[in-house]
Design a protein around this motif. Structure first.
Motif, PDB file in Angstrom:
ATOM      1  N   MET A  42      19.507 -23.037 -47.395  1.00 21.09           N
ATOM      2  CA  MET A  42      20.073 -23.616 -46.178  1.00 21.09           C
ATOM      3  C   MET A  42      19.007 -23.681 -45.098  1.00 21.09           C
ATOM      4  SD  MET A  42      23.780 -21.690 -45.909  1.00 21.09           S
ATOM      5  CE  MET A  42      24.177 -22.644 -44.444  1.00 21.09           C
ATOM      6  N   GLY A  43      19.145 -24.674 -44.239  1.00 22.28           N
ATOM      7  CA  GLY A  43      18.307 -24.756 -43.054  1.00 22.28           C
ATOM      8  C   GLY A  43      16.857 -25.025 -43.308  1.00 22.28           C
ATOM      9  N   SER A  44      16.541 -25.727 -44.373  1.00 23.16           N
ATOM     10  CA  SER A  44      15.135 -26.035 -44.642  1.00 23.16           C
ATOM     11  C   SER A  44      14.715 -27.367 -44.049  1.00 23.16           C
ATOM     12  CB  SER A  44      14.877 -26.044 -46.152  1.00 23.16           C
ATOM     13  OG  SER A  44      15.650 -27.059 -46.780  1.00 23.16           O
ATOM     14  N   VAL A  67      26.962 -25.085 -35.127  1.00 18.97           N
ATOM     15  CA  VAL A  67      25.734 -25.404 -35.853  1.00 18.97           C
ATOM     16  C   VAL A  67      26.063 -26.172 -37.126  1.00 18.97           C
ATOM     17  CG1 VAL A  67      23.686 -24.457 -36.996  1.00 18.97           C
ATOM     18  CG2 VAL A  67      24.622 -23.326 -34.965  1.00 18.97           C
ATOM     19  N   VAL A  76      23.844 -27.395 -40.595  1.00 19.80           N
ATOM     20  CA  VAL A  76      22.563 -27.234 -41.282  1.00 19.80           C
ATOM     21  C   VAL A  76      22.618 -27.916 -42.642  1.00 19.80           C
ATOM     22  CG1 VAL A  76      22.000 -25.070 -40.127  1.00 19.80           C
ATOM     23  CG2 VAL A  76      23.255 -25.034 -42.283  1.00 19.80           C
ATOM     24  N   ASP A  77      21.444 -28.232 -43.142  1.00 22.06           N
ATOM     25  CA  ASP A  77      21.366 -28.841 -44.469  1.00 22.06           C
ATOM     26  C   ASP A  77      21.483 -27.777 -45.545  1.00 22.06           C
ATOM     27  OD1 ASP A  77      18.237 -28.420 -45.646  1.00 22.06           O
ATOM     28  OD2 ASP A  77      18.548 -28.119 -43.481  1.00 22.06           O
ATOM     29  N   VAL A 100      12.127 -24.934 -38.589  1.00 20.61           N
ATOM     30  CA  VAL A 100      13.312 -25.662 -38.137  1.00 20.61           C
ATOM     31  C   VAL A 100      13.983 -24.830 -37.054  1.00 20.61           C
ATOM     32  CG1 VAL A 100      15.515 -26.683 -38.805  1.00 20.61           C
ATOM     33  CG2 VAL A 100      13.596 -26.694 -40.412  1.00 20.61           C
ATOM     34  N   LEU A 142      20.050 -18.996 -41.701  1.00 22.80           N
ATOM     35  CA  LEU A 142      20.437 -19.264 -40.319  1.00 22.80           C
ATOM     36  C   LEU A 142      20.233 -17.989 -39.521  1.00 22.80           C
ATOM     37  CD1 LEU A 142      21.483 -21.599 -38.597  1.00 22.80           C
ATOM     38  CD2 LEU A 142      23.749 -20.566 -38.743  1.00 22.80           C
ATOM     39  N   VAL A 202      18.478 -28.173 -38.259  1.00 23.20           N
ATOM     40  CA  VAL A 202      19.531 -27.385 -37.609  1.00 23.20           C
ATOM     41  C   VAL A 202      20.005 -28.206 -36.426  1.00 23.20           C
ATOM     42  CG1 VAL A 202      20.079 -25.316 -36.281  1.00 23.20           C
ATOM     43  CG2 VAL A 202      18.639 -25.136 -38.306  1.00 23.20           C
ATOM     44  N   GLY A 207      16.181 -22.041 -38.848  1.00 24.05           N
ATOM     45  CA  GLY A 207      16.560 -22.242 -40.237  1.00 24.05           C
ATOM     46  C   GLY A 207      15.988 -21.190 -41.159  1.00 24.05           C
TER      47      GLY A 207
END
Length: 497
Positions: free
Chosen positions: A269-271, A287, A289-290, A220, A240, A274, A237
């Motif tokens: 996070m960030g998988s 930013v 992020v998930d 990511v 981060l 982004v 990701g």
């Protein structure tokens, strides 16, 4: 599927939630029906048959959307299914490119519907793809990562694509398209088995892989100028991480903003994604992020980098062509990138062009306002031609020829007659003729005519035009920021032969 609306301060809240027929693999936005409102498109895959479909949800303009309309494909998907929106045929209607085993192109009709897919082979086991203009012809092209490496499909401009070529092997993922080294050509951010791999574009559809720096990177990745230095950086990701760019396609070691384990509650996070944008309108790249874990959702991280003084950066691409014959032209794309929120007009000038040629800039002053702007520099040479070299006229060098002049002949004749007369009349005067002849001969030595350099002498031909050689062209840019005068320049090398 929740819709989260931003409040302009970097915070988001759920405004609407929609139940999808199946989980979405990839999502994109565009105005598919031409009503000026953003719509949604997403892809699903049946868990039993693995047949994939895409759905369109037309937007209402207030953050809400209509019911999804299905476009089933009836064929099984493969890993790496993703979607990108682009205008492939230049009709200003968004088209869809979907990677699902092959690259599938759906031309948009402009009413929210699409023509049947045309599929293109892009390598076995494709994993990801991006869209950009790789040969600078203004037409959308595609780059696909697969077991064959990177596959380049050049667009023809009518919605169709040429067969894939594979210039670089070993690339397993491709993330983004950007001009990383400021030469006006699109470059690719990719990975080779989890290691960062940058492919520098040549501007003609071919790429050159930079030597690997052995930097681990997640799947990511997004591109932005995070520290506002005018050079593109990478945000990755798996937590981060920020890779600061050096401006030549290389990057520094990753700066860990959030560890891979996530925040204090150990949520991942960030998988999945982004997303970079200026969420609080402070001219910095923020930013989103998930987050996955006990409380899944989206986290926004606001950029607090100190804004540099307003300035700009200038870069210029290699002249195309780099070598010209006299009478031909070459062009270079000059890119101005604002730094520190610089906005205003930048005056461009060109100097150093060879004698017998001209150098012009397409747009000056060039207006900057938050994003890069480009201008075209054109160097036009002059073809060789022959011209007549005019006579030298009265200023021409004269050569002396020792030829007796008509006046000398006349004087000698008179002297001879006078001498004969005196010889006969008076003996005492017989010496006079001899002295007279001697005097006339001395005078005659100085009374010679000029030849070889008269008013009609000289003449010939001379060749004009741009001479062969290697020339350095300087493109200068100047602007005013408050009371400060900003000046930068870029150099081009042009070969005339």
């Amino acid at each position: 599927m929740p819709i989260l609306l931003g409040d302009g301060t970097g915070k988001f809240s759920v405004s609407h939630t929609y139940t999808l027929p199946l989980p979405a693999y990839s999502i994109a936005t565009a105005d598919f029906n031409g009503d000026g409102k953003l719509d949604l498109v997403f892809i699903t895959s049946d868990p039993i048959t693995w047949n994939w479909s895409f759905y369109v949800m037309l937007g209402n303009g207030d953050g809400s959307f209509g019911s999804p309309t299905a476009f089933p494909q009836g064929v099984p998907s493969q890993p790496g299914i993703s979607i990108v929106v682009a205008d492939c045929n230049g009709d200003h209607k968004p088209d869809l490119l979907v990677l699902a085993g092959t690259l599938n192109v759906f031309l948009g009709k402009g009413d929210g519907t699409f023509a049947p897919a045309v599929s293109y082979f892009a390598g076995a086991g494709p994993t990801s793809f991006v869209v950009g203009d790789f040969n600078n012809d203004g037409i959308a092209d595609a780059a696909v990562a697969s077991s064959a490496g990177i596959g380049i499909l050049l667009g023809k401009g009518d919605g169709s694509f040429q067969a894939a070529t594979f210039p670089v092997s070993g690339v397993t993922q491709v993330f983004a398209v950007a001009d990383l080294n400021g030469d006006g050509a699109a470059d690719l951010v990719a990975s080779a088995n989890g290691k960062l791999q940058v492919l520098l574009g040549s501007g003609n559809g071919t790429f050159q892989a930079l030597p690997s720096a052995n930097q681990t990177i997640s799947n990511v990745v997004a591109v932005a100028d995070v520290n506002l230095d005018g050079k593109l950086d990478l945000v990755a990701g798996n937590g981060l991480n920020v890779f600061l760019g050096n401006g030549d396609g290389t990057f520094g070691i990753p700066i860990v903003i959030v560890p891979a384990a996530g925040d204090v509650s150990q949520q991942a996070m960030g998988s999945k994604f982004v997303l970079i944008a200026d969420y609080n309108h402070d001219k910095r790249a923020d930013v989103a992020v998930d987050v996955e874990g006990p409380t899944s959702g989206v986290v926004s991280l606001l950029n607090i980098s100190q804004l540099p003084a307003p300035d700009f950066q200038i870069t210029a691409s290699v002249p195309s062509p780099a070598t010209v014959a006299p009478g031909s032209s070459a062009t270079s794309t000059v890119t101005l990138t604002p730094i520190g929120g610089f906005a205003g007009g930048v005056t461009l000038t060109c100097s150093g062009a060879p004698s017998g040629s001209t150098c012009t800039v397409s747009s000056t002053p060039l207006q900057l306002s938050g994003s890069p702007a480009t201008a075209t520099v054109t160097i036009t040479t002059t073809a060789p031609s022959k011209g007549t070299l005019l006579p030298f006229g009265n200023d021409a060098p004269r050569t002396m020829s020792y030829r007796p002049t008509p006046l000398l002949f006349t004087l000698l004749s008179i002297a001879a007659l006078l001498s004969l007369f005196l010889w006969r009349r008076d003996q005492r005067l017989r010496a006079v003729p001899a002295l007279t002849f001697a005097l006339l001969l001395c005078l005659g030595s100085t009374m010679t005519s000029c030849g070889g350099g008269s008013s009609g002498g000289g003449g010939g031909t001379v060749v004009t035009g741009t001479q062969a050689g290697t020339y350095t062209i300087t493109v200068s840019a100047s602007a005013t920021a408050g009371s400060t005068t900003l000046s930068h320049s870029a150099k081009l090398t042009l070969v005339v032969q």
